[in-house]
Design an enzyme around this catalytic site. Structure first.
Site, PDB file in Angstrom:
ATOM      1  N   LYS A  67      44.079  37.718  46.234  1.00  0.00           N
ATOM      2  CA  LYS A  67      44.183  38.770  47.254  1.00  0.00           C
ATOM      3  C   LYS A  67      45.491  38.587  48.021  1.00  0.00           C
ATOM      4  O   LYS A  67      45.913  37.449  48.216  1.00  0.00           O
ATOM      5  CB  LYS A  67      43.003  38.704  48.225  1.00  0.00           C
ATOM      6  CG  LYS A  67      41.631  38.759  47.595  1.00  0.00           C
ATOM      7  CD  LYS A  67      41.252  40.150  47.152  1.00  0.00           C
ATOM      8  CE  LYS A  67      39.884  40.127  46.460  1.00  0.00           C
ATOM      9  NZ  LYS A  67      39.443  41.421  45.987  1.00  0.00           N
ATOM     10  N   LYS A 105      41.516  34.928  39.179  1.00  0.00           N
ATOM     11  CA  LYS A 105      41.309  36.191  38.469  1.00  0.00           C
ATOM     12  C   LYS A 105      42.244  37.266  38.973  1.00  0.00           C
ATOM     13  O   LYS A 105      42.429  37.422  40.177  1.00  0.00           O
ATOM     14  CB  LYS A 105      39.856  36.619  38.693  1.00  0.00           C
ATOM     15  CG  LYS A 105      39.514  37.983  38.170  1.00  0.00           C
ATOM     16  CD  LYS A 105      38.060  38.322  38.448  1.00  0.00           C
ATOM     17  CE  LYS A 105      37.775  39.745  38.027  1.00  0.00           C
ATOM     18  NZ  LYS A 105      38.532  40.736  38.798  1.00  0.00           N
ATOM     19  N   ASP A 164      42.770  41.169  39.710  1.00  0.00           N
ATOM     20  CA  ASP A 164      41.795  42.207  40.034  1.00  0.00           C
ATOM     21  C   ASP A 164      41.891  43.338  39.015  1.00  0.00           C
ATOM     22  O   ASP A 164      42.801  43.383  38.192  1.00  0.00           O
ATOM     23  CB  ASP A 164      41.937  42.680  41.482  1.00  0.00           C
ATOM     24  CG  ASP A 164      40.565  42.750  42.157  1.00  0.00           C
ATOM     25  OD1 ASP A 164      39.569  43.011  41.449  1.00  0.00           O
ATOM     26  OD2 ASP A 164      40.484  42.543  43.375  1.00  0.00           O
ATOM     27  N   GLU A 165      40.927  44.270  39.107  1.00  0.00           N
ATOM     28  CA  GLU A 165      40.813  45.272  38.038  1.00  0.00           C
ATOM     29  C   GLU A 165      42.040  46.165  37.938  1.00  0.00           C
ATOM     30  O   GLU A 165      42.392  46.629  36.864  1.00  0.00           O
ATOM     31  CB  GLU A 165      39.532  46.097  38.235  1.00  0.00           C
ATOM     32  CG  GLU A 165      39.553  47.147  39.351  1.00  0.00           C
ATOM     33  CD  GLU A 165      39.365  46.571  40.750  1.00  0.00           C
ATOM     34  OE1 GLU A 165      39.374  45.329  40.899  1.00  0.00           O
ATOM     35  OE2 GLU A 165      39.228  47.374  41.694  1.00  0.00           O
ATOM     36  N   HIS A 172      35.679  43.048  33.660  1.00  0.00           N
ATOM     37  CA  HIS A 172      35.450  43.521  35.025  1.00  0.00           C
ATOM     38  C   HIS A 172      34.805  44.906  34.908  1.00  0.00           C
ATOM     39  O   HIS A 172      35.338  45.770  34.223  1.00  0.00           O
ATOM     40  CB  HIS A 172      36.794  43.593  35.767  1.00  0.00           C
ATOM     41  CG  HIS A 172      36.651  43.924  37.209  1.00  0.00           C
ATOM     42  ND1 HIS A 172      37.027  43.052  38.216  1.00  0.00           N
ATOM     43  CD2 HIS A 172      36.163  45.021  37.832  1.00  0.00           C
ATOM     44  CE1 HIS A 172      36.782  43.610  39.393  1.00  0.00           C
ATOM     45  NE2 HIS A 172      36.261  44.800  39.181  1.00  0.00           N
ATOM     46  N   LYS A 196      28.547  41.581  49.194  1.00  0.00           N
ATOM     47  CA  LYS A 196      28.823  42.857  49.839  1.00  0.00           C
ATOM     48  C   LYS A 196      28.518  44.058  48.941  1.00  0.00           C
ATOM     49  O   LYS A 196      28.496  45.188  49.409  1.00  0.00           O
ATOM     50  CB  LYS A 196      30.292  42.902  50.269  1.00  0.00           C
ATOM     51  CG  LYS A 196      31.283  42.992  49.117  1.00  0.00           C
ATOM     52  CD  LYS A 196      32.728  43.119  49.589  1.00  0.00           C
ATOM     53  CE  LYS A 196      33.670  43.162  48.388  1.00  0.00           C
ATOM     54  NZ  LYS A 196      35.082  43.225  48.746  1.00  0.00           N
TER      55      LYS A 196
END
Lengths: 485, 139
Positions: free
Chosen positions: A177, A203, A205-206, A295, A335
């Site tokens: 992130k 990882k 992200d998508e 993902h 979440k």
């Protein structure tokens, strides 16, 4: 059976014109499904005034051989065999407008080893069919003969663990992130810190592919520097999911080949690349000893609403056939959407050799996986070290726990965040194996471990009040009741 | 540095009592427990030396702890790990693996880079200790 539901003789059946689907042979209440049939369970919401049995027959018809009118060319085929057969329609427990329709399909309706072919029938035209308000594919029973036509997971849980030299505990990961905007150099810094601190994986992200701020080759090169540095710093095998998702298969193969050349143990794809592309990448991964992470980007558009779409448990089954090694399957406590019982059903589909009917977890059929490898589920989204006892209780041992914010957001830095997660995990597994009631004593176990680990103490302090307690949109229809004796 | 392979390397080193607890957990699950040792902790050194065969049919963790201490008498300056094998269908692999003995000093690993074409770098990891011949690496 009312007279109107009975089958017609051949002359009446094949006279030109329009006929109710249930009279065309798509409703067979006495049909006993064969072991070799594919069975689909649909949740159907008929339009007002439409008979649920006719609606179920229509679904069977439109997802197999039927069109809107009678055609004489049916009689040139073994049409009785090729017709899908609705054989059971049940009211749903909680909604008077919805019904469960069980439909059996002859095995010869499907091409071996093709999710594209299966889905073109089962979720093809039928989902836009006007006499239905809504339609949801809830579950499928896949016969062993059909399962065996698929490769299955390229690597599988057992071999993944052997390759990573990591046993006896969930794997740990984190998504880098911010997901967009970091340069390749800065991105690799996050990877290095997180892996050095104690994670097994980081990882992409998508939506990290190859953008102006960071092109894919740069990312791959810096990430592998980070992976190798972290491996040398710890003596452990480390990995980072290099996302090879791209606009064409040619480009994906090119990126995957480069990841292989760099010595990465794992690559990643997004669900949005499509079923055929996923199967192609799974084949590539098997040929190249590569772990394949999926993902599930996009699934929420059709899995989340209970009345319409495709249940994620069906997507999980298709992906196990298609051959991915990892799939995001929910966290329960994080979440993102995920009722505990429904999520357990998804995890069972990924990890069991055989699934048994379990209505309370949303599993409607026995399913024999015929020695297809197991898929490692991934729990990602809003989880942190303070939930470790719950995560292990709900999700078990063969899972990747991904703490993105819960690693990178640590007040003492990324490596400290990673260490906090790893210590919490090892302490909890240790306590479980030693026979403690780790779910009830979880907070105590974590507090004890934090005495010798300042990063864990800080993580527990900062995130202690974070919970995501919202009602689920996709809870099971059936709840177990205690019988009174 | 501390080699952090194995299930519990981020926790303080286990006492024999703690090792006993974890081994008994493995035995109660029907897994065969084995002791292995090495002086080459490379992350991809799969085959550590075996201190005898996996202890099939052994019901008591005390026997494993006894053997571990026998192993320590000979290889006390080496890495020693406990490994549990599960023979059940669908697994037939290791279910738990944790380090129970390590050298007093762990010098760590050297990372070598060879720059090749296209900005690609080929990496190689070597334990500093393995410059010396096997058997004389940790004293």
């Amino acid at each position: 059976m009312p007279d109107g539901d009975k089958k017609l003789d051949a002359k009446a059946r094949y006279s030109a014109g329009v006929l109710e689907y249930k009279k065309m042979g798509y409703w067979e209440p006495d049909y006993l499904p064969k072991d070799t049939d594919v069975i689909a369970l649909f949740r159907i919401t008929p339009q007002d005034g439409v008979d649920p049995i006719e609606a179920a027959a229509a679904v069977a018809g439109e997802s197999s051989t039927a069109t809107w009118t009678v055609v004489w060319t049916d009689r040139l085929t073994a049409c009785e065999k090729y017709r899908a057969k609705a054989y059971r329609v049940d009211p749903t427990p909680n909604n008077p407008n919805e019904y469960f329709a069980y439909i059996a399909y002859e095995l010869d309706l499907f091409e071996p080893g093709s999710i594209a072919n299966l889905t073109a029938s089962i979720i093809g035209n039928v989902f836009g069919f006007k006499p239905l308000k809504a339609l949801r594919l809830e579950d499928m029973r896949l016969p062993v003969a059909y399962v065996k036509t698929f490769q299955g997971p390229a690597t599988g849980i057992v071999v993944e663990r052997e390759r990573l030299n990591c046993y006896g505990r969930p794997l740990l990961g984190a998504t880098v992130k911010p997901k967009l905007g970091l340069s390749g150099r800065n991105y690799g810094r996050v990877v290095y810190e997180a892996l050095k601190g104690g994670l097994d994986f980081t990882k992409d992200d998508e939506n990290i592919n190859s953008q102006p701020f960071m092109h894919w080759r740069d990312r791959f090169l810096y990430c592998m520097e980070a992976v190798n540095r972290a491996s040398a710093a710890t003596g452990e095998v480390k990995g980072t999911y290099l996302n090879v998702t791209a606009g064409t298969m040619e480009e994906m193969y090119k990126r995957a080949e480069f990841a292989k050349e760099l010595g990465s143990v794992i690559i990643m794809i997004d669900l949005v690349i499509g079923y055929t592309a996923i199967q192609s990448m799974a084949k590539w991964a098997r040929d190249n000893d590569m772990i394949l992470h999926l993902h599930r980007a996009g699934h929420g558009t059709y899995t989340r609403q209970k009345s319409h779409g495709v249940s994620f448990r069906v997507i999980a089954k298709w992906m196990r056939l298609a051959g991915v090694d990892h799939i995001h399957a929910g966290t329960v406590v994080g979440k993102l959407e995920g009722d505990p019982a429904t999520t357990k059903g998804y995890y069972d589909i990924c990890r069991e050799e055989q699934n048994s009917v379990s209505l309370e977890t949303g599993v409607f059929f026995d399913q024999d996986w015929a020695s297809l490898n197991k898929v490692m589920p991934v729990a990602s989204g809003g989880i942190h070290a303070g939930q470790m006892h719950q995560l292990i209780h709900y999700l078990g041992e063969d899972v990747v726990l991904q703490f993105g914010g819960g690693t990178i957001g640590h007040p003492q830095g990324i490596a400290a965040g990673a260490t906090a997660n790893r210590v919490a995990l090892e302490a909890m597994v240790y306590a479980r194996n030693a026979g403690r009631d780790y779910l009830a004593e979880g907070p105590t176990i974590l507090a004890e471990a934090a005495k010798t680990c300042t990063p864990l103490r800080e993580a527990l302090d900062i995130w202690k009040d974070v919970t995501f307690d919202y009602a689920s949109t996709d809870a099971p229809d059936f709840v177990p009741t205690t019988s009174v004796s | 540095m501390r080699v952090t392979q194995g299930t519990f390397s981020f926790l303080p080193d286990f006492t024999d009592q703690q090792i006993h607890e974890q081994v008994q957990y493995c035995i109660d699950n029907g897994w065969a427990v084995s002791i292995e040792y090495t002086d080459d902790p490379h992350p991809r050194n799969t085959y550590w030396e075996m201190w005898g065969h996996p202890m099939f049919d052994n019901p008591d963790a005390a026997a494993v702890v006894y053997e571990l201490n026998e192993c320590r008498k000979v290889y006390g300056s080496y890495y020693i790990r406990i490994i549990a094998f599960d023979s059940s269908p669908g697994w037939e692999s290791i279910r738990l693996s944790f380090i129970v003995n390590r050298p007093a000093e762990e010098p760590g690993f050297k990372l070598s880079r060879t720059e090749v074409k296209g900005r690609n770098i080929q990496y190689s990891i070597t334990p500093y200790s393995s410059d010396k011949p096997q058997g004389s690496r940790y004293k």
